[in-house]
Write an enzyme that holds these catalytic residues in place. Sequence first.
Site, PDB file in Angstrom:
ATOM      1  CB  ALA A 190       3.279  35.219 -37.739  1.00 35.54           C
ATOM      2  CB  VAL A 192       3.376  27.586 -32.265  1.00 32.78           C
ATOM      3  CG1 VAL A 192       3.421  26.147 -32.705  1.00 32.78           C
ATOM      4  CG2 VAL A 192       4.714  28.009 -31.743  1.00 32.78           C
ATOM      5  CB  ILE A 193      -1.562  29.353 -31.669  1.00 31.19           C
ATOM      6  CG1 ILE A 193      -1.222  28.488 -30.456  1.00 31.19           C
ATOM      7  CG2 ILE A 193      -3.073  29.413 -31.897  1.00 31.19           C
ATOM      8  CD1 ILE A 193      -1.881  28.915 -29.160  1.00 31.19           C
ATOM      9  NE  ARG A 280      -1.846  28.242 -23.693  1.00 34.14           N
ATOM     10  CZ  ARG A 280      -3.174  28.176 -23.652  1.00 34.14           C
ATOM     11  NH1 ARG A 280      -3.897  28.706 -24.623  1.00 34.14           N
ATOM     12  NH2 ARG A 280      -3.792  27.592 -22.642  1.00 34.14           N
ATOM     13  CG  HIS A 452      16.488   2.955 -50.428  1.00 39.00           C
ATOM     14  ND1 HIS A 452      16.562   4.309 -50.715  1.00 39.00           N
ATOM     15  CD2 HIS A 452      16.129   2.337 -51.587  1.00 39.00           C
ATOM     16  CE1 HIS A 452      16.277   4.492 -52.007  1.00 39.00           C
ATOM     17  NE2 HIS A 452      15.998   3.309 -52.549  1.00 39.00           N
TER      18      HIS A 452
HETATM   19  P1  FAD Z   1      -2.822  22.512 -19.108  1.00 39.43           P
HETATM   20  O1  FAD Z   1      -2.872  21.543 -20.205  1.00 39.43           O
HETATM   21  O2  FAD Z   1      -3.211  23.914 -19.376  1.00 39.43           O
HETATM   22  O3  FAD Z   1      -3.759  21.919 -17.957  1.00 39.43           O
HETATM   23  C1  FAD Z   1      -4.020  22.589 -16.774  1.00 39.43           C
HETATM   24  C2  FAD Z   1      -5.342  22.084 -16.204  1.00 39.43           C
HETATM   25  O4  FAD Z   1      -5.472  22.565 -14.871  1.00 39.43           O
HETATM   26  C3  FAD Z   1      -6.568  22.602 -16.958  1.00 39.43           C
HETATM   27  O5  FAD Z   1      -7.484  21.551 -17.161  1.00 39.43           O
HETATM   28  C4  FAD Z   1      -7.153  23.648 -16.013  1.00 39.43           C
HETATM   29  O6  FAD Z   1      -8.550  23.780 -16.129  1.00 39.43           O
HETATM   30  C5  FAD Z   1      -6.779  23.040 -14.666  1.00 39.43           C
HETATM   31  N1  FAD Z   1      -6.718  24.006 -13.568  1.00 39.43           N
HETATM   32  C6  FAD Z   1      -6.065  25.198 -13.532  1.00 39.43           C
HETATM   33  N2  FAD Z   1      -6.201  25.767 -12.313  1.00 39.43           N
HETATM   34  C7  FAD Z   1      -6.952  24.914 -11.577  1.00 39.43           C
HETATM   35  C8  FAD Z   1      -7.434  24.949 -10.245  1.00 39.43           C
HETATM   36  N3  FAD Z   1      -7.156  25.954  -9.423  1.00 39.43           N
HETATM   37  N4  FAD Z   1      -8.192  23.914  -9.799  1.00 39.43           N
HETATM   38  C9  FAD Z   1      -8.482  22.861 -10.638  1.00 39.43           C
HETATM   39  N5  FAD Z   1      -8.047  22.780 -11.897  1.00 39.43           N
HETATM   40  C10 FAD Z   1      -7.284  23.796 -12.354  1.00 39.43           C
HETATM   41  N6  FAD Z   1       2.081  21.507 -27.062  1.00 39.43           N
HETATM   42  C11 FAD Z   1       2.743  20.511 -27.689  1.00 39.43           C
HETATM   43  O7  FAD Z   1       3.684  19.960 -27.111  1.00 39.43           O
HETATM   44  N7  FAD Z   1       2.390  20.090 -28.930  1.00 39.43           N
HETATM   45  C12 FAD Z   1       1.372  20.658 -29.614  1.00 39.43           C
HETATM   46  O8  FAD Z   1       1.072  20.255 -30.741  1.00 39.43           O
HETATM   47  C13 FAD Z   1       0.656  21.712 -28.990  1.00 39.43           C
HETATM   48  N8  FAD Z   1      -0.375  22.304 -29.632  1.00 39.43           N
HETATM   49  C14 FAD Z   1      -1.070  23.289 -28.996  1.00 39.43           C
HETATM   50  C15 FAD Z   1      -2.102  23.904 -29.697  1.00 39.43           C
HETATM   51  C16 FAD Z   1      -2.826  24.923 -29.098  1.00 39.43           C
HETATM   52  C17 FAD Z   1      -3.952  25.565 -29.864  1.00 39.43           C
HETATM   53  C18 FAD Z   1      -2.516  25.320 -27.772  1.00 39.43           C
HETATM   54  C19 FAD Z   1      -3.311  26.390 -27.091  1.00 39.43           C
HETATM   55  C20 FAD Z   1      -1.473  24.715 -27.076  1.00 39.43           C
HETATM   56  C21 FAD Z   1      -0.734  23.706 -27.683  1.00 39.43           C
HETATM   57  N9  FAD Z   1       0.337  23.097 -27.052  1.00 39.43           N
HETATM   58  C22 FAD Z   1       1.044  22.106 -27.684  1.00 39.43           C
HETATM   59  C23 FAD Z   1       0.739  23.472 -25.684  1.00 39.43           C
HETATM   60  C24 FAD Z   1       0.190  22.453 -24.667  1.00 39.43           C
HETATM   61  O9  FAD Z   1      -1.215  22.400 -24.799  1.00 39.43           O
HETATM   62  C25 FAD Z   1       0.572  22.865 -23.259  1.00 39.43           C
HETATM   63  O10 FAD Z   1       1.976  23.040 -23.184  1.00 39.43           O
HETATM   64  C26 FAD Z   1       0.164  21.803 -22.255  1.00 39.43           C
HETATM   65  O11 FAD Z   1      -1.221  21.576 -22.293  1.00 39.43           O
HETATM   66  C27 FAD Z   1       0.564  22.217 -20.837  1.00 39.43           C
HETATM   67  O12 FAD Z   1       0.165  21.233 -19.942  1.00 39.43           O
HETATM   68  P2  FAD Z   1      -0.141  21.588 -18.416  1.00 39.43           P
HETATM   69  O13 FAD Z   1      -0.524  20.288 -17.786  1.00 39.43           O
HETATM   70  O14 FAD Z   1       0.969  22.353 -17.841  1.00 39.43           O
HETATM   71  O15 FAD Z   1      -1.384  22.588 -18.439  1.00 39.43           O
HETATM   72  P1  NAD Z   2       3.975  32.157 -29.733  1.00 40.30           P
HETATM   73  O1  NAD Z   2       4.867  32.714 -28.691  1.00 40.30           O
HETATM   74  O2  NAD Z   2       4.382  30.940 -30.475  1.00 40.30           O
HETATM   75  O3  NAD Z   2       3.672  33.268 -30.841  1.00 40.30           O
HETATM   76  C1  NAD Z   2       3.137  34.509 -30.520  1.00 40.30           C
HETATM   77  C2  NAD Z   2       3.537  35.476 -31.618  1.00 40.30           C
HETATM   78  O4  NAD Z   2       2.800  36.672 -31.417  1.00 40.30           O
HETATM   79  C3  NAD Z   2       5.010  35.846 -31.589  1.00 40.30           C
HETATM   80  O5  NAD Z   2       5.559  35.731 -32.869  1.00 40.30           O
HETATM   81  C4  NAD Z   2       5.014  37.290 -31.088  1.00 40.30           C
HETATM   82  O6  NAD Z   2       6.074  38.049 -31.605  1.00 40.30           O
HETATM   83  C5  NAD Z   2       3.671  37.764 -31.610  1.00 40.30           C
HETATM   84  N1  NAD Z   2       3.111  38.900 -30.860  1.00 40.30           N
HETATM   85  C6  NAD Z   2       3.126  39.126 -29.539  1.00 40.30           C
HETATM   86  N2  NAD Z   2       2.455  40.266 -29.236  1.00 40.30           N
HETATM   87  C7  NAD Z   2       1.996  40.759 -30.423  1.00 40.30           C
HETATM   88  C8  NAD Z   2       1.222  41.888 -30.776  1.00 40.30           C
HETATM   89  N3  NAD Z   2       0.796  42.742 -29.850  1.00 40.30           N
HETATM   90  N4  NAD Z   2       0.918  42.082 -32.073  1.00 40.30           N
HETATM   91  C9  NAD Z   2       1.347  41.204 -33.038  1.00 40.30           C
HETATM   92  N5  NAD Z   2       2.096  40.119 -32.745  1.00 40.30           N
HETATM   93  C10 NAD Z   2       2.410  39.885 -31.454  1.00 40.30           C
HETATM   94  O7  NAD Z   2       2.546  31.955 -29.000  1.00 40.30           O
HETATM   95  P2  NAD Z   2       1.223  31.246 -29.473  1.00 40.30           P
HETATM   96  O8  NAD Z   2       1.246  30.976 -30.927  1.00 40.30           O
HETATM   97  O9  NAD Z   2       0.115  32.004 -28.859  1.00 40.30           O
HETATM   98  O10 NAD Z   2       1.341  29.859 -28.732  1.00 40.30           O
HETATM   99  C11 NAD Z   2       1.500  29.820 -27.306  1.00 40.30           C
HETATM  100  C12 NAD Z   2       2.338  28.655 -26.913  1.00 40.30           C
HETATM  101  O11 NAD Z   2       1.586  27.450 -27.044  1.00 40.30           O
HETATM  102  C13 NAD Z   2       3.554  28.434 -27.804  1.00 40.30           C
HETATM  103  O12 NAD Z   2       4.637  29.226 -27.408  1.00 40.30           O
HETATM  104  C14 NAD Z   2       3.828  26.985 -27.578  1.00 40.30           C
HETATM  105  O13 NAD Z   2       4.600  26.866 -26.416  1.00 40.30           O
HETATM  106  C15 NAD Z   2       2.458  26.401 -27.363  1.00 40.30           C
HETATM  107  N6  NAD Z   2       2.018  25.752 -28.616  1.00 40.30           N
HETATM  108  C16 NAD Z   2       2.769  24.737 -29.095  1.00 40.30           C
HETATM  109  C17 NAD Z   2       2.396  24.122 -30.270  1.00 40.30           C
HETATM  110  C18 NAD Z   2       3.252  23.025 -30.792  1.00 40.30           C
HETATM  111  O14 NAD Z   2       4.083  22.522 -30.046  1.00 40.30           O
HETATM  112  N7  NAD Z   2       3.077  22.592 -32.027  1.00 40.30           N
HETATM  113  C19 NAD Z   2       1.266  24.533 -30.956  1.00 40.30           C
HETATM  114  C20 NAD Z   2       0.533  25.601 -30.453  1.00 40.30           C
HETATM  115  C21 NAD Z   2       0.927  26.189 -29.256  1.00 40.30           C
END
Ligand code: FAD
Ligand code: NAD
Length: 475
Positions: A190, A192-193, A280, A452
């Site tokens: 439970a 963020v995702i 993650r 406002h």
């Molecule tokens: P990434 O975005 O993961 O990009 C890495 C890239 O590198 C990928 O394209 C991958 O394929 C590539 N790559 C990896 N290894 C290699 C290699 N060896 N050679 C070539 N390419 C490679 N964050 C927020 O701030 N706000 C949000 O609302 C939010 N929502 C999210 C919702 C979900 C469902 C998820 C999963 C994540 C969310 N996040 C959010 C988190 C956010 O997506 C990540 O923090 C962000 O994308 C990280 O950026 P990055 O550039 O470090 O890596």
């Molecule tokens: P998260 O760390 O937000 O939540 C994971 C949850 O899973 C935690 O509450 C944890 O206690 C629980 N958990 C872990 N192991 C478990 C188990 N075995 N059984 C039951 N519960 C368990 O991770 P996420 O939701 O996967 O998101 C990953 C990351 O992606 C976030 O930490 C955030 O950095 C990023 N993200 C950000 C946004 C945003 O900024 N709006 C949105 C989505 C994702």
Amino acid sequence: MTEKFDVIVIGGGPGGYVAAIRAAQLGLSTACIDMNTGKNGKAALGGTCLNVGCIPSKALLDSSKHFHHLQHDYASHGISVSNASIDINTMISRKDDVVSKLTGGVAQLFKANKVRQFHGRGRLLADRQVEFTPHASTEKIMLEAQNIILAAGSVPIAIPNVTFDNKRIIDNEGALNLTEVPNRLGVIGAGVIGLELGSVWQRLGSKVTLLEALPEFLPAADHDVAKQAGRLFKKQGLDIRLGTMVKSANIDGDVVNVKIEDKTGQSEISFDRLLVAVGRKPYTDGLLSDDSGVTLNERGQIDVNEQSQTSVPGVWAVGDCVRGPMLAHKASEEGIAVAELIAGKAAHIHFDTIPWVIYTDPEIAWVGKTEQQLKEEGVAYRSGSFPFAATGRGLAMGDAAGMVKMLADEVTDEILGVHIIGPNASELIAECVVTMEFHGASEDLARIVHAHPTLSEAVHEAALHLDKRAIHRGN
Ligand code: FAD
Ligand code: NAD
């Protein structure tokens, strides 16, 4: 022959592509290697954020919010609609259009800034050499640069005895591409995702159950905010089960049977789809040769110092593959800072003022310390708060759940944290981030004129309440 650049970035997510554009703006010859491939089989820059994260999840959150309002909220405005329906395929293809506009936009920006794009896998070797394997090829091409930026991002964590089949047991990517509304959606985690994607499918009609291992809901958020959020989400129909350990999940035909253990003992619960969202981990598979010299820490993150330098001079790392919160804006700011450091400029990131946003309804946003952190650290503070229900704008919008809570140092009045649950919290937090960046006091916000009627008046009133002089609530 080895092609040479000033900067090679491995990874084209918000950390990598932003670093590449900034490096090119600063006059450095720059290449960006990214292996991600879109639904059309072509390179799709933007990483997790644009392709399977921030953007597609927000697109679905918006679609599902419209549908929910249509069914539940518009009647109070005198708007009635009978037989409202949603076409899931249209919703998903709209989301895909938004994604491809943005990923295509990054490719255009690369062209405009003369960043060389390489579609395929990059691997760091010794002496800042990079081996590039083009997409769908086994050819190896050697590249070299003065500086390398590793921005390889992260991937979902799997848990024992729960195996992804990407149909019934899915990760974030699967949950963003369902073709029908599951009757029963189970979510492990439970966080963020779980909350964001659980909300999407709950609004569309799924019965959503979140199985959370920890006994506490949203422990990283301020406790008052987490408490309100838990109450509101429960009212919306999300079944959040805390202190629940998942033992195993097995697919049986169309059903996923999940064995759980909670304080009442062991039991089994069945779902049509199971989303695993337990966090993650950094993605470094195949990224580093044995002699690259770059070290990882015990959490599998690439070791970096405050300035994002790895253990190898000239090799930097940013974003989800290093320490710090896994947030797109954190990755991008690190990317910009590294490009500027490479170009000989000064650059610094304040990790203490990185905002967090959870895009549920109501949204949750915060910056700085929570009240529980201040207590643990023994910091003397004052607290003020203001409910959106007392704002004219919130009431006029029919969206007035939640509050703003502000914490400031008891002696200096410097703002130490702001916690918002409510409409447009994602936008309202920006004012608080700016104030904190300038080491502003609650008195500063209290004295600034806020338009406002706006939701930002709740921020203003919370600042006034801190000094027991809020106008539209008791002090
Ligand atoms: P990434 O975005 O993961 O990009 C890495 C890239 O590198 C990928 O394209 C991958 O394929 C590539 N790559 C990896 N290894 C290699 C290699 N060896 N050679 C070539 N390419 C490679 N964050 C927020 O701030 N706000 C949000 O609302 C939010 N929502 C999210 C919702 C979900 C469902 C998820 C999963 C994540 C969310 N996040 C959010 C988190 C956010 O997506 C990540 O923090 C962000 O994308 C990280 O950026 P990055 O550039 O470090 O890596
Ligand atoms: P998260 O760390 O937000 O939540 C994971 C949850 O899973 C935690 O509450 C944890 O206690 C629980 N958990 C872990 N192991 C478990 C188990 N075995 N059984 C039951 N519960 C368990 O991770 P996420 O939701 O996967 O998101 C990953 C990351 O992606 C976030 O930490 C955030 O950095 C990023 N993200 C950000 C946004 C945003 O900024 N709006 C949105 C989505 C994702």
